[in-house]
Design a protein around this motif. Structure first.
Motif, PDB file in Angstrom:
ATOM      1  N   VAL A 231       0.670 -16.119 -21.548  1.00  0.00           N
ATOM      2  CA  VAL A 231      -0.538 -15.821 -22.323  1.00  0.00           C
ATOM      3  C   VAL A 231      -1.663 -15.226 -21.468  1.00  0.00           C
ATOM      4  CG1 VAL A 231      -2.386 -16.837 -23.716  1.00  0.00           C
ATOM      5  CG2 VAL A 231      -0.002 -17.455 -24.162  1.00  0.00           C
ATOM      6  N   PRO A 232      -1.922 -15.733 -20.244  1.00  0.00           N
ATOM      7  CA  PRO A 232      -2.953 -15.098 -19.422  1.00  0.00           C
ATOM      8  C   PRO A 232      -2.682 -13.618 -19.161  1.00  0.00           C
ATOM      9  CG  PRO A 232      -2.393 -17.238 -18.517  1.00  0.00           C
ATOM     10  CD  PRO A 232      -1.386 -16.953 -19.595  1.00  0.00           C
ATOM     11  N   VAL A 233      -1.402 -13.240 -19.041  1.00  0.00           N
ATOM     12  CA  VAL A 233      -1.047 -11.838 -18.845  1.00  0.00           C
ATOM     13  C   VAL A 233      -1.459 -11.025 -20.071  1.00  0.00           C
ATOM     14  CG1 VAL A 233       0.884 -10.244 -18.556  1.00  0.00           C
ATOM     15  CG2 VAL A 233       0.864 -12.398 -17.300  1.00  0.00           C
TER      16      VAL A 233
ATOM     17  N   LYS B 175      12.708 -10.154  11.505  1.00  0.00           N
ATOM     18  CA  LYS B 175      11.873 -11.315  11.835  1.00  0.00           C
ATOM     19  C   LYS B 175      10.638 -10.920  12.642  1.00  0.00           C
ATOM     20  CE  LYS B 175      15.597 -14.720  11.627  1.00  0.00           C
ATOM     21  NZ  LYS B 175      16.309 -15.836  12.298  1.00  0.00           N
ATOM     22  N   ILE B 176       9.994  -9.865  12.195  1.00  0.00           N
ATOM     23  CA  ILE B 176       8.775  -9.407  12.864  1.00  0.00           C
ATOM     24  C   ILE B 176       7.627 -10.341  12.483  1.00  0.00           C
ATOM     25  CG2 ILE B 176       7.148  -7.485  13.134  1.00  0.00           C
ATOM     26  CD1 ILE B 176       9.418  -5.628  12.230  1.00  0.00           C
ATOM     27  N   PRO B 177       6.938 -10.902  13.456  1.00  0.00           N
ATOM     28  CA  PRO B 177       5.820 -11.806  13.124  1.00  0.00           C
ATOM     29  C   PRO B 177       4.663 -11.052  12.467  1.00  0.00           C
ATOM     30  CG  PRO B 177       5.868 -11.347  15.479  1.00  0.00           C
ATOM     31  CD  PRO B 177       7.123 -10.752  14.908  1.00  0.00           C
ATOM     32  N   GLN B 178       3.968 -11.747  11.598  1.00  0.00           N
ATOM     33  CA  GLN B 178       2.821 -11.146  10.931  1.00  0.00           C
ATOM     34  C   GLN B 178       1.537 -11.765  11.462  1.00  0.00           C
ATOM     35  OE1 GLN B 178       2.593 -10.632   6.724  1.00  0.00           O
ATOM     36  NE2 GLN B 178       4.789 -10.316   6.463  1.00  0.00           N
ATOM     37  N   PRO B 179       0.706 -10.974  12.102  1.00  0.00           N
ATOM     38  CA  PRO B 179      -0.603 -11.489  12.515  1.00  0.00           C
ATOM     39  C   PRO B 179      -1.400 -11.953  11.303  1.00  0.00           C
ATOM     40  CG  PRO B 179      -0.155  -9.331  13.496  1.00  0.00           C
ATOM     41  CD  PRO B 179       0.899  -9.568  12.461  1.00  0.00           C
ATOM     42  N   VAL B 180      -2.266 -12.906  11.495  1.00  0.00           N
ATOM     43  CA  VAL B 180      -3.057 -13.444  10.392  1.00  0.00           C
ATOM     44  C   VAL B 180      -3.864 -12.341   9.706  1.00  0.00           C
ATOM     45  CG1 VAL B 180      -4.920 -15.032   9.780  1.00  0.00           C
ATOM     46  CG2 VAL B 180      -3.179 -15.727  11.431  1.00  0.00           C
ATOM     47  N   ILE B 181      -4.402 -11.421  10.507  1.00  0.00           N
ATOM     48  CA  ILE B 181      -5.211 -10.338   9.939  1.00  0.00           C
ATOM     49  C   ILE B 181      -4.373  -9.502   8.974  1.00  0.00           C
ATOM     50  CG2 ILE B 181      -6.434  -8.194  10.482  1.00  0.00           C
ATOM     51  CD1 ILE B 181      -7.305  -9.485  13.111  1.00  0.00           C
ATOM     52  N   LEU B 182      -3.151  -9.140   9.393  1.00  0.00           N
ATOM     53  CA  LEU B 182      -2.271  -8.347   8.526  1.00  0.00           C
ATOM     54  C   LEU B 182      -1.870  -9.149   7.292  1.00  0.00           C
ATOM     55  CD1 LEU B 182      -0.435  -5.916   7.915  1.00  0.00           C
ATOM     56  CD2 LEU B 182       1.333  -7.025   9.302  1.00  0.00           C
ATOM     57  N   SER B 183      -1.470 -10.395   7.496  1.00  0.00           N
ATOM     58  CA  SER B 183      -1.007 -11.227   6.388  1.00  0.00           C
ATOM     59  C   SER B 183      -2.087 -11.395   5.324  1.00  0.00           C
ATOM     60  CB  SER B 183      -0.579 -12.597   6.924  1.00  0.00           C
ATOM     61  OG  SER B 183      -0.178 -13.431   5.866  1.00  0.00           O
ATOM     62  N   LYS B 184      -3.302 -11.702   5.743  1.00  0.00           N
ATOM     63  CA  LYS B 184      -4.389 -11.903   4.788  1.00  0.00           C
ATOM     64  C   LYS B 184      -4.764 -10.597   4.087  1.00  0.00           C
ATOM     65  CE  LYS B 184      -6.676 -16.078   6.458  1.00  0.00           C
ATOM     66  NZ  LYS B 184      -7.971 -16.677   6.839  1.00  0.00           N
ATOM     67  N   SER B 185      -4.764  -9.500   4.831  1.00  0.00           N
ATOM     68  CA  SER B 185      -5.118  -8.204   4.237  1.00  0.00           C
ATOM     69  C   SER B 185      -4.109  -7.789   3.176  1.00  0.00           C
ATOM     70  CB  SER B 185      -5.194  -7.130   5.330  1.00  0.00           C
ATOM     71  OG  SER B 185      -6.189  -7.447   6.289  1.00  0.00           O
ATOM     72  N   VAL B 186      -2.822  -7.939   3.490  1.00  0.00           N
ATOM     73  CA  VAL B 186      -1.779  -7.596   2.530  1.00  0.00           C
ATOM     74  C   VAL B 186      -1.837  -8.521   1.318  1.00  0.00           C
ATOM     75  CG1 VAL B 186       0.719  -7.493   2.143  1.00  0.00           C
ATOM     76  CG2 VAL B 186      -0.240  -6.588   4.253  1.00  0.00           C
ATOM     77  N   THR B 187      -2.123  -9.793   1.548  1.00  0.00           N
ATOM     78  CA  THR B 187      -2.239 -10.758   0.453  1.00  0.00           C
ATOM     79  C   THR B 187      -3.382 -10.384  -0.486  1.00  0.00           C
ATOM     80  OG1 THR B 187      -1.332 -12.542   1.822  1.00  0.00           O
ATOM     81  CG2 THR B 187      -2.585 -13.188  -0.134  1.00  0.00           C
ATOM     82  N   TYR B 188      -4.513  -9.978   0.078  1.00  0.00           N
ATOM     83  CA  TYR B 188      -5.639  -9.538  -0.748  1.00  0.00           C
ATOM     84  C   TYR B 188      -5.224  -8.376  -1.651  1.00  0.00           C
ATOM     85  CZ  TYR B 188      -8.841 -12.272   2.211  1.00  0.00           C
ATOM     86  OH  TYR B 188      -9.487 -13.284   2.883  1.00  0.00           O
ATOM     87  N   LEU B 189      -4.535  -7.392  -1.062  1.00  0.00           N
ATOM     88  CA  LEU B 189      -4.105  -6.228  -1.837  1.00  0.00           C
ATOM     89  C   LEU B 189      -3.076  -6.624  -2.884  1.00  0.00           C
ATOM     90  CD1 LEU B 189      -3.719  -3.554   0.999  1.00  0.00           C
ATOM     91  CD2 LEU B 189      -5.486  -3.622  -0.773  1.00  0.00           C
ATOM     92  N   GLY B 190      -2.078  -7.426  -2.484  1.00  0.00           N
ATOM     93  CA  GLY B 190      -1.030  -7.838  -3.409  1.00  0.00           C
ATOM     94  C   GLY B 190      -1.564  -8.640  -4.581  1.00  0.00           C
ATOM     95  N   ASN B 191      -2.537  -9.499  -4.325  1.00  0.00           N
ATOM     96  CA  ASN B 191      -3.091 -10.333  -5.396  1.00  0.00           C
ATOM     97  C   ASN B 191      -3.873  -9.520  -6.432  1.00  0.00           C
ATOM     98  OD1 ASN B 191      -1.993 -12.651  -4.313  1.00  0.00           O
ATOM     99  ND2 ASN B 191      -3.860 -13.248  -3.230  1.00  0.00           N
ATOM    100  N   MET B 192      -4.320  -8.314  -6.046  1.00  0.00           N
ATOM    101  CA  MET B 192      -5.047  -7.458  -6.985  1.00  0.00           C
ATOM    102  C   MET B 192      -4.110  -6.686  -7.908  1.00  0.00           C
ATOM    103  SD  MET B 192      -8.321  -5.739  -5.081  1.00  0.00           S
ATOM    104  CE  MET B 192      -7.411  -5.012  -3.711  1.00  0.00           C
ATOM    105  N   ALA B 193      -2.825  -6.570  -7.527  1.00  0.00           N
ATOM    106  CA  ALA B 193      -1.905  -5.687  -8.243  1.00  0.00           C
ATOM    107  C   ALA B 193      -1.743  -6.076  -9.707  1.00  0.00           C
ATOM    108  CB  ALA B 193      -0.546  -5.676  -7.542  1.00  0.00           C
ATOM    109  N   THR B 194      -1.444  -7.344  -9.958  1.00  0.00           N
ATOM    110  CA  THR B 194      -1.158  -7.763 -11.325  1.00  0.00           C
ATOM    111  C   THR B 194      -2.368  -7.635 -12.253  1.00  0.00           C
ATOM    112  OG1 THR B 194       0.573  -9.260 -10.554  1.00  0.00           O
ATOM    113  CG2 THR B 194      -0.302  -9.646 -12.763  1.00  0.00           C
TER     114      THR B 194
END
Length: 321
Positions: free
Chosen positions: A17-19, A193-212
């Motif tokens: 329903v939220p969608v 198994k490439i490590p993700q720096p916190v800066i990259l992880s948070k930045s990608v998460t911000y972008l991904g969370n906006m997609a939907t």
């Protein structure tokens, strides 16, 4: 049993329903002139080229595929997807408007696997490894087939081009598709198994969370009810195929093959969840009107709150999950 049914109904309504409400919100802000057609088109391009790839990379790059790999499960997901596409193609033949056949095919087979799949399985089991494997078996096929179908059936394609030129154009669309690139990079990142720096992880998460939310708002803002006259029969057919027919055909096969629990839930989401909102974004970016797709997404999203609950209740009652 009544308590379980109500619990499953509330869970499904909370997921769907939220969608639907986000799409209604998009339609509303367009009606009150907070969004116009130009800005909506720009949002669609932005989501398609940046946010959706970021969302897929975010989901896939952090999954541990080596430890949970199940080739039999992935193969089943791929085969079920290909057979579903075949059924969708057969249904599209009955569509009077030839220019809409690509939209009908994509909307009939393509589920919100990446967005809803992980959330659905994670809410039930606390982790989503099988949903990630389901994504590996389906999302690349979803996008490759969608790009090919939409490019070949696009009303905007140059009719004077020969078959070779059209094939090259289609291949280029697939090779440069941002969603497919996001999948490839995400899987490669996970396997290496490439490590993700916190800066990259948070930045990608911000972008991904906006997609939907942005894709759903843009979808709702693009809906033109005046253009939808006569589209209810074809979209109702899409909803029946997407939410009932595929599950009726393939779920018994999955059970017969011994898939249970988390794997069966992932298969259920793959087969019977609503048409993903990214279908509309892709259709618009490949030259289609998007009217059929938009209404298919809205109708399947609304109905899936009840059909998914029904399938989930049946599987739970029969003790398969």
């Amino acid at each position: 049993m009544i308590f379980l049914f109500l619990k499953n109904l509330i869970f499904s309504l909370n997921a769907t329903v939220p969608v639907f409400l986000m799409m209604i919100f998009g339609w509303f802000v367009h009606r009150v002139k907070l969004l116009d057609d130009h800005s909506t088109a720009q949002i669609n391009k932005f989501v398609f080229r940046t946010l959706l790839p970021a969302l897929l990379f975010m989901d896939l790059s952090t999954a541990d595929f080596r430890s949970v790999w199940d080739g039999r499960f992935v193969l089943f997901c791929m085969c079920a997807t290909l057979l579903s596409v075949g059924i969708a193609v057969l249904y599209s033949i009955f569509t009077k408007e030839r220019s809409e056949r690509g939209e009908v095919i994509q909307a009939s087979y393509r589920s919100s696997a990446a967005i809803l799949g992980i959330a659905f399985v994670n809410n039930i089991y606390g982790h989503s490894t099988m949903a990630a494997l389901m994504i590996v078996g389906t999302v690349p096929l979803y996008n490759i087939i969608a790009v090919t179908t939409l490019a070949v059936t696009s009303p905007d394609k140059d009719k004077s081009k020969g078959k070779k030129a059209l094939a090259l154009s289609t291949f280029k669309s697939i090779a440069t598709n941002p969603i497919i690139l996001g999948i490839i990079v995400g899987i490669t990142w996970s396997l290496l198994k490439i490590p993700q720096p916190v800066i990259l992880s948070k930045s990608v998460t911000y972008l991904g969370n906006m997609a939907t939310p942005l894709s759903l708002i843009a979808l709702g803002a693009s809906v033109k009810f005046g253009e939808a006259k006569g589209k209810l029969p074809v979209t109702a057919g899409i909803a029946f195929i997407k939410l009932i027919l595929f599950c009726s055909i393939f779920l018994p096969v999955a059970i017969k093959l011994g898939f249970r629990g988390e794997k069966l839930i992932a298969i259920l989401v793959m087969l019977g969840s609503a048409t993903t909102g990214s279908c509309f974004v892709m259709a618009k970016n490949l030259g289609h009107k998007g009217t059929v797709t938009a209404f298919a997404v809205m109708l399947t999203t609304l109905c899936s709150a009840f059909t998914l609950t029904g399938w989930l209740f049946i599987l739970k009652t029969l003790d398969y999950i």
